[in-house]
Scaffold this motif. Structure first.
Motif, short mmCIF file in Angstrom:
data_model
loop_
_atom_site.label_atom_id
_atom_site.label_comp_id
_atom_site.label_asym_id
_atom_site.label_seq_id
_atom_site.Cartn_x
_atom_site.Cartn_y
_atom_site.Cartn_z
N GLY A 697 0.81 -1.21 0.00
CA GLY A 697 0.00 0.00 0.00
C GLY A 697 0.85 1.26 0.00
O GLY A 697 0.54 2.24 -0.70
N SER A 698 1.94 1.25 0.78
CA SER A 698 2.81 2.43 0.81
C SER A 698 3.52 2.63 -0.53
O SER A 698 3.76 3.78 -0.94
CB SER A 698 3.85 2.29 1.93
N VAL A 699 3.86 1.55 -1.22
CA VAL A 699 4.48 1.67 -2.55
C VAL A 699 3.48 2.27 -3.53
O VAL A 699 3.83 3.14 -4.34
CB VAL A 699 4.97 0.29 -3.05
N ASN A 700 2.23 1.84 -3.46
CA ASN A 700 1.19 2.40 -4.35
C ASN A 700 0.96 3.88 -4.07
O ASN A 700 0.70 4.67 -4.99
CB ASN A 700 -0.11 1.62 -4.19
N GLN A 701 1.03 4.27 -2.79
CA GLN A 701 0.87 5.69 -2.44
C GLN A 701 1.96 6.54 -3.07
O GLN A 701 1.74 7.71 -3.39
CB GLN A 701 0.93 5.86 -0.92
N ARG A 702 3.13 5.96 -3.28
CA ARG A 702 4.25 6.68 -3.88
C ARG A 702 4.32 6.50 -5.39
O ARG A 702 5.38 6.64 -5.99
CB ARG A 702 5.56 6.22 -3.22
N ARG A 703 3.22 6.18 -5.99
CA ARG A 703 3.09 6.03 -7.45
C ARG A 703 4.04 4.96 -8.00
O ARG A 703 4.56 5.06 -9.11
CB ARG A 703 3.34 7.34 -8.18
N GLY A 704 4.31 3.92 -7.17
CA GLY A 704 5.20 2.85 -7.60
C GLY A 704 4.49 1.83 -8.47
O GLY A 704 3.28 1.61 -8.36
N THR A 705 5.26 1.19 -9.34
CA THR A 705 4.74 0.11 -10.19
C THR A 705 5.33 -1.21 -9.70
O THR A 705 6.56 -1.40 -9.75
CB THR A 705 5.13 0.33 -11.66
N ILE A 706 4.49 -2.11 -9.22
CA ILE A 706 4.96 -3.40 -8.71
C ILE A 706 5.42 -4.26 -9.88
O ILE A 706 4.66 -4.50 -10.83
CB ILE A 706 3.85 -4.13 -7.92
N ILE A 707 6.67 -4.72 -9.83
CA ILE A 707 7.24 -5.54 -10.91
C ILE A 707 7.20 -7.01 -10.57
O ILE A 707 6.86 -7.85 -11.41
CB ILE A 707 8.70 -5.11 -11.20
N ASP A 708 7.51 -7.35 -9.31
CA ASP A 708 7.60 -8.76 -8.93
C ASP A 708 7.37 -8.89 -7.43
O ASP A 708 7.73 -7.99 -6.66
CB ASP A 708 8.97 -9.33 -9.33
N THR A 709 6.77 -10.01 -7.03
CA THR A 709 6.58 -10.31 -5.61
C THR A 709 6.98 -11.76 -5.38
O THR A 709 6.53 -12.65 -6.10
CB THR A 709 5.12 -10.10 -5.17
N ASP A 710 7.81 -11.98 -4.38
CA ASP A 710 8.27 -13.33 -4.05
C ASP A 710 7.96 -13.59 -2.59
O ASP A 710 8.47 -12.89 -1.70
CB ASP A 710 9.78 -13.44 -4.32
N VAL A 711 7.09 -14.58 -2.32
CA VAL A 711 6.68 -14.89 -0.96
C VAL A 711 7.35 -16.18 -0.51
O VAL A 711 7.29 -17.19 -1.20
CB VAL A 711 5.14 -15.04 -0.87
N ARG A 712 8.04 -16.11 0.63
CA ARG A 712 8.65 -17.30 1.21
C ARG A 712 7.93 -17.64 2.51
O ARG A 712 6.86 -17.11 2.79
CB ARG A 712 10.14 -17.05 1.45
#
Length: 774
Positions: A697-712
């Motif tokens: 959510g904080s990344v989206n607030q900063r106009r960020g574009t999510i490229i990849d997510t890796d969950v361990r």
């Protein structure tokens, strides 16, 4: 004579094709331009294919014997992967240090390679440090021990100090890429991989921290193959996992290797592989052979013919594929637990190239730019060629780190700077061991040393004066963050002295005086980069400083082609000024290898502009790029094509054509639809899984574009592209969101256009400042 009665003359002159792709900040002097123009005119009629063959100096038996047991390696990785901890173990096991100290140790000593006080306080590497050691490497084919000499450079992991990695890899023959057994391939790992490819540096990979919970070397190998696009296979498998990690199985010789003793100094080998992993080891050995068969032709032939493959075949294929940069063998261990380091040292000696196997080429500056590069031979009797790759202010004056590529450098010898042509005497020659040094009388080819008392710049080439060779320059990224800085209290000479020294040592650290705001502006690769230099000014020069708010390094560019036809005409009583230029400007993409995104090309035929004035036109073009008309930012991504022009026999001069180029560019600039670019950062955030929603959510607030997510199992990694202007203050916000458990790293990725309303605001603000100034 009045200008109305002037007689304009257009004489014929030899055609000169003068093209330069150098960066604006690296434009040579006028003397260089004049000599280059003269040389190009003389060489225009010569066919490059008929150039004389470069005489080859053969290696003697003594050269080959010495180089066979010489290695120059770097240790590179993402932040906190354990590079310095690994180097500390290497120095201990090779006998260079008497005891092991940790990076953030309780004894307040700190690791040997982190010699700066700031490094020990922060627990990070800021400056690359060089050392050397000897290691009795066990040869995998014969099992015999051979004494090898190894030069090692420990490099920083933080992207803010990326220039340290650049110049280290520029002069090294091989590298160890360290990866965390849990985090794997991270953002800075990808950057280091790109730097290794840029300088054609072979690497072996070392998966560190195998004792950590969640360690999984098999997942990391897949990441190397997928994210780095590098064929890879395990050369070892672990005996036990996480806190049960005890040793490794060598898949080449099929032996179990254990480290015994308090500090792991006793290495024991046995052919008794634990029964629980013998089948798994056989399976991974078959996978190693398959991967080698894909990378090496000789191994492929054996594999396809189903021939028996022995240890000698595997070792030789792995060495060939590694040196050819078609494969990376992967070793495992835990530096902090003193496990797996000695087998890694054996692998460095077995699989990484000698100085004679690493390709090194130089430019012959006495020949045209189109002439082929000259291969260098690491023979002791060859003409001296060495590269000054790093400068440092030492206790005894300027310390110049040098890699000798061919010939022998001796104390008291006279050497010539290929860039300036000046000759200097080498008063003192030393081998470096972090911040300690050992005096030597001479250094042979393939060695790394340091000289005192030599005035030069980073990237200068030194010769013995018998050749006109010059090494190619290293890649220097542009700064992305700027700060206004001023000394606290009264300004002393130490303020400018410190800035001049830091600027000379670090090509990514820039200083300029802003005449509009009357402020000194420092620019660098990130907030930490500038923060470290401000702190060093306080500690080393007793000059505490106050800084302003960080400013983003915006740029301007054009988006379409625009033509120009401009005449610069000025009458001042005596000889006037006259120069006419015509052509067009167009947008270009940055060169992938060099990063150059500015170019000038001369298409003038028939001598309408004399050859001697062409460099002046280019100089004017590059001067105009320093400040765009839209928001006063530097201009990039532009190519100027000079098609035609005119000159006057009396009134034309270099100054006139320089001014004509500046006026022409500014005249057509707005017609080319300029836009403002902002730096976009690749941000990698690692945090516990329970905070995933709030972090994204904080990344989206900063106009960020999510490229990849890796969950361990218990943590996640998110990679996003965010503009640098939106990243200020993120570190404190992330600590608050994750109860201090989250961490992030970011590196420059590219420049992209700002939003339209932001561009309008910036352009309006710039015009307002110009009006106030008037």
């Amino acid at each position: 004579m009045k200008s109305a009665a002037r007689l304009w003359v257009f004489p014929l002159a030899p055609r000169l094709a003068f093209t330069s792709c150098r960066r604006a900040r690296q434009v040579p002097s006028w003397r260089h331009y004049a000599s280059a123009a003269k040389a190009a005119t003389q060489e225009a009629a010569e066919d490059a294919s008929e150039a004389e063959a470069v005489p080859s100096i053969p290696l003697t038996e003594q050269d080959e014997a010495r180089l066979r047991f010489q290695r120059n390696i770097g240790v590179s990785a993402h932040i906190d992967s354990g590079k310095t901890t690994l180097t500390e173990r290497i120095l201990y096991y090779t006998g260079r240090i008497r005891d092991i100290h940790e990076v953030r140790g309780k004894d307040n000593v700190g690791a040997k390679m982190d010699s700066m006080e700031l490094e020990r306080e922060k627990g990070i590497t800021i400056q690359s440090a060089a050392t050397y050691c000897d290691w009795n490497a066990r040869m995998p084919i014969t099992g015999e021990s051979q004494r090898h000499a190894i030069n090692i450079i420990d490099t920083p992991g933080h992207v803010d100090f990326t220039i340290e990695v650049e110049r280290a890899l520029r002069v090294l023959d091989g590298a160890v890429l360290v990866l965390c057994a849990v985090s794997g391939v991270q953002s800075q790992t990808i950057t280091v991989d790109r730097q290794m490819r840029r300088y054609n540096v072979p690497r072996i990979s070392f998966i560190n921290k195998m004792d950590r919970a969640g360690a999984n070397p098999y997942r990391i190998v897949n990441q190397i193959r997928q994210k780095l696009r590098m064929p890879a296979a395990l050369a070892q498998v672990p005996i036990g996992t996480e806190d049960e990690f005890k040793g490794v199985v060598d898949l080449v010789r099929m032996k179990a290797i254990y480290n015994k003793g308090i500090k792991g100094e006793e290495v024991t080998e046995t052919e008794e592989i634990p029964a629980a992993i013998i089948d798994h080891a056989q399976e991974k050995r078959a996978e190693l052979i398959e991967q080698l068969a894909e990378a090496d032709d000789e191994m492929a032939e054996l594999f396809l013919n189903e021939a028996e493959i022995n240890v000698k075949d595997i070792v030789e294929a792995m060495r060939r594929a590694t040196i050819a940069r078609k494969f990376t063998p992967v070793f495992i261990g835990s530096a902090i637990k003193n496990t797996g380091v000695q087998p890694l040292l054996d692998a460095v000696c077995a699989y990484l190239p000698t100085p004679s196997e690493a390709e090194a080429k130089a430019i012959d500056i006495s020949k045209p730019a189109s002439a082929p590069l000259v291969p260098l031979v690491p023979a002791a009797e060859a003409p001296l060629v060495g590269l000054a790759f790093k400068l440092e202010e030492g206790r005894f004056g300027q310390l110049t780190y040098m890699r000798v590529y061919q010939g022998t450098l001796k104390k008291g010898a006279i050497v010539y700077n290929a860039r300036t042509g000046k000759k200097v005497k080498v008063p003192r020659l030393v081998r470096m061991h972090s911040n300690d040094m050992e005096d030597v009388t001479e250094i042979g080819p393939g060695e790394i040393c340091a000289m005192f008392g030599i005035e030069c710049s980073s990237g200068d080439t030194f010769t013995d004066g018998t050749t006109s060779y010059s090494m190619t320059s290293m890649f220097v990224p542009d700064p992305v963050v700027s700060l206004a800085i001023k000394p606290t209290g009264t300004e002393t000479p130490n303020f400018s002295r410190a800035l001049n020294r830091f600027q000379k040592e670090d090509p990514t650290f820039r200083v300029h005086f802003d005449s509009e705001s009357s402020e000194t502006i420092i620019s660098g690769m990130g907030e930490l980069h500038l923060e470290v230099y401000v702190e060093r000014m306080k500690r080393e020069y007793n000059t505490p400083c106050t800084t302003g708010k960080p400013q983003v390094a915006y740029r301007e560019t054009i988006t379409q082609r625009a033509e120009f036809a401009y005449t610069h005409k000025k009458q001042t009583g005596g000889a006037g000024q006259f120069g006419r230029v015509s052509g067009f400007v167009e947008p270009i993409e940055a060169d992938e290898e060099t990063g150059d995104n500015v170019a000038f090309e001369n298409w003038v035929t028939g001598g309408n502009i004399p050859a001697g004035y062409i460099p002046a036109v280019e100089k004017g073009f590059r001067d105009a790029l320093e400040k765009g008309s839209l928001a006063g930012c530097p201009v990039s991504g532009v190519r100027m094509i000079l098609e035609d022009g005119a000159y006057h026999a009396v009134d034309s001069s270099e100054l006139a054509f320089r001014q004509a180029a500046i006026g022409a560019f500014r005249e057509c600039y707005m017609k080319a639809r300029p836009c403002i670019l902002e730096p976009i950062m690749s941000v990698e955030i690692v945090a516990p899984i329970e905070f995933q929603g709030s972090v994204i959510g904080s990344v989206n607030q900063r106009r960020g574009t999510i490229i990849d997510t890796d969950v361990r199992e218990d943590e996640f990694t998110v990679t996003a592209d965010v503009s640098l202007s939106d990243m200020f203050g993120f570190s404190s916000q992330l600590r608050g969101l994750t109860q201090g458990k989250g961490e992030f790293s970011m590196e420059y990725k590219t420049h992209l256009p700002v939003l339209p309303h932001v561009q309008q605001e910036m352009a309006a603000e710039y015009q307002r400042k110009l009006q106030q100034k008037k």
